[in-house]
Design an enzyme around this catalytic site. Sequence first.
Site, PDB file in Angstrom:
ATOM      1  N   LYS A 111       0.851  -1.186   0.000  1.00 26.33           N
ATOM      2  CA  LYS A 111       0.000   0.000   0.000  1.00 26.33           C
ATOM      3  C   LYS A 111       0.884   1.232   0.000  1.00 26.33           C
ATOM      4  O   LYS A 111       1.783   1.364   0.842  1.00 26.33           O
ATOM      5  CB  LYS A 111      -0.898   0.002   1.256  1.00 26.33           C
ATOM      6  CG  LYS A 111      -2.126   0.897   1.131  1.00 26.33           C
ATOM      7  CD  LYS A 111      -3.156   0.298   0.192  1.00 26.33           C
ATOM      8  CE  LYS A 111      -4.539   0.903   0.391  1.00 26.33           C
ATOM      9  NZ  LYS A 111      -5.530   0.292  -0.515  1.00 26.33           N
ATOM     10  N   THR A 156      -4.112  -5.196   0.727  1.00 24.80           N
ATOM     11  CA  THR A 156      -3.434  -3.925   0.957  1.00 24.80           C
ATOM     12  C   THR A 156      -4.240  -3.029   1.893  1.00 24.80           C
ATOM     13  O   THR A 156      -3.675  -2.170   2.566  1.00 24.80           O
ATOM     14  CB  THR A 156      -3.165  -3.194  -0.363  1.00 24.80           C
ATOM     15  OG1 THR A 156      -4.403  -2.896  -1.010  1.00 24.80           O
ATOM     16  CG2 THR A 156      -2.303  -4.047  -1.279  1.00 24.80           C
ATOM     17  N   HIS A 353      19.419  26.847 -13.453  1.00 24.14           N
ATOM     18  CA  HIS A 353      20.208  27.921 -14.065  1.00 24.14           C
ATOM     19  C   HIS A 353      19.460  29.255 -14.008  1.00 24.14           C
ATOM     20  O   HIS A 353      18.233  29.307 -14.126  1.00 24.14           O
ATOM     21  CB  HIS A 353      20.526  27.578 -15.526  1.00 24.14           C
ATOM     22  CG  HIS A 353      21.255  26.279 -15.683  1.00 24.14           C
ATOM     23  ND1 HIS A 353      22.550  26.105 -15.278  1.00 24.14           N
ATOM     24  CD2 HIS A 353      20.856  25.093 -16.203  1.00 24.14           C
ATOM     25  CE1 HIS A 353      22.936  24.869 -15.535  1.00 24.14           C
ATOM     26  NE2 HIS A 353      21.923  24.221 -16.092  1.00 24.14           N
TER      27      HIS A 353
END
Length: 417
Positions: A111, A156, A353
């Site tokens: 899970k 789960t 940058h």
Amino acid sequence: MIASNTEPKILDEQAQMHKVAIECIVAIECIAEGRRGGLRPSEDLREVQPEISLTKDFLAALLPTIQGVSNCSSDAIHPSSPVQNILTVEVEYTVAIVNKDVEYVNSEYGKNAVRLLYIRREGTTHCIKELEVSVHIRLNTVNEFLNSDNSQVIPTDTIKNTIQALAKCRGIRTIEEFGLDICEHFLTSFCHVIYCNAFIQEVPWQRLEKDGVPHVHAFLYSSEGVRFCEVERTLEGSPIVFSGIKDLKLMKTTQSGFQGFFKDKYTTLPERRDRVLSIETLIKWCYGEGADCLDYDCIWRTAHECTLDAFAGPPETGHYSPSYQKTVNCIQTYILDRLPQIEEVEVIMSNIHYSVADLEKLGLCNDKEILTPQDTPFGACASTLRRKKDCPGTYQQRPVACKPRYSVGFKSCIGMN
């Protein structure tokens, strides 16, 4: 190969059909090899080579052949699963047999992203930890993958409920200790669980203060980076604990450059002695022996402080960074120097940058005062530095690839997109 089927009308009949189909295949292979000592268990599929499409007509034609195998054990074909029952199912069932030349190297499930807020009340003072937890386990069988057998599968949803119950019953002091509790629970409570991995990240709440006085129950979201950990454990071995910082964003406006790099016909980048250095980074470290009895809070704060010191340098002057790769190395060596409990440090870094804005068309001079961030493209690097095994306290001169372990999304957590 993956088994495919058309949904049967009755699930019980589908299960019967599947079982008899497998027994038929094993019987065929027994006959082909001249075996007369009885059928092998129907679960033993890895040595069965052909891929056979089994329909109800094929099974009906096959039944006399199966029944004619001499010296078969009496339970080779179970009376509860007669082919006649299969013939009543208006469905074609195709079974793909696993080839003996392949094998499972990993079969985890679990899970992900179970979120919870844990509040510990000590009188009027409240302490909180808001977590996102992902737990994966591995079973001692792959029958759920091969044979559609879910009898050993821990749902789960049960894993999610277990995470919440452990937080209630055991409390959460540090995320590392909570990860150890989770792994211990699944490996000791279920005899068929052989591996557990817990990945936990903590929302960076800090106690609110006013005039230096901490508030008893109010908190402020911090930008110091997200603390996370990963704990993995098997039945045979000791727990392996990782800790780390992710989504940490730092910038310095000078004391950074990039010179002396390799050039070819496609190189257009000018050398720079002075530039803005802006990074987003993930730092992940693993511990040596005795990782289950450490002061994780103290270690994390020290590693965080090492990262800031390595990036910025002394407050009055700073220190120069000739490249962001060298900054990565500084972070790693600072942590390893100050924290002997840590064996290995991995750093993944993005270099954001900034370009000087062209103000000449506006009739203005821009002395690197107005810059424009470039989200994409960006530079990125990753390296792992660890102590030499035969000489504690010294380090590999060349970064060593991080030992591959299953990680619940940690590589993608840095947000390099």
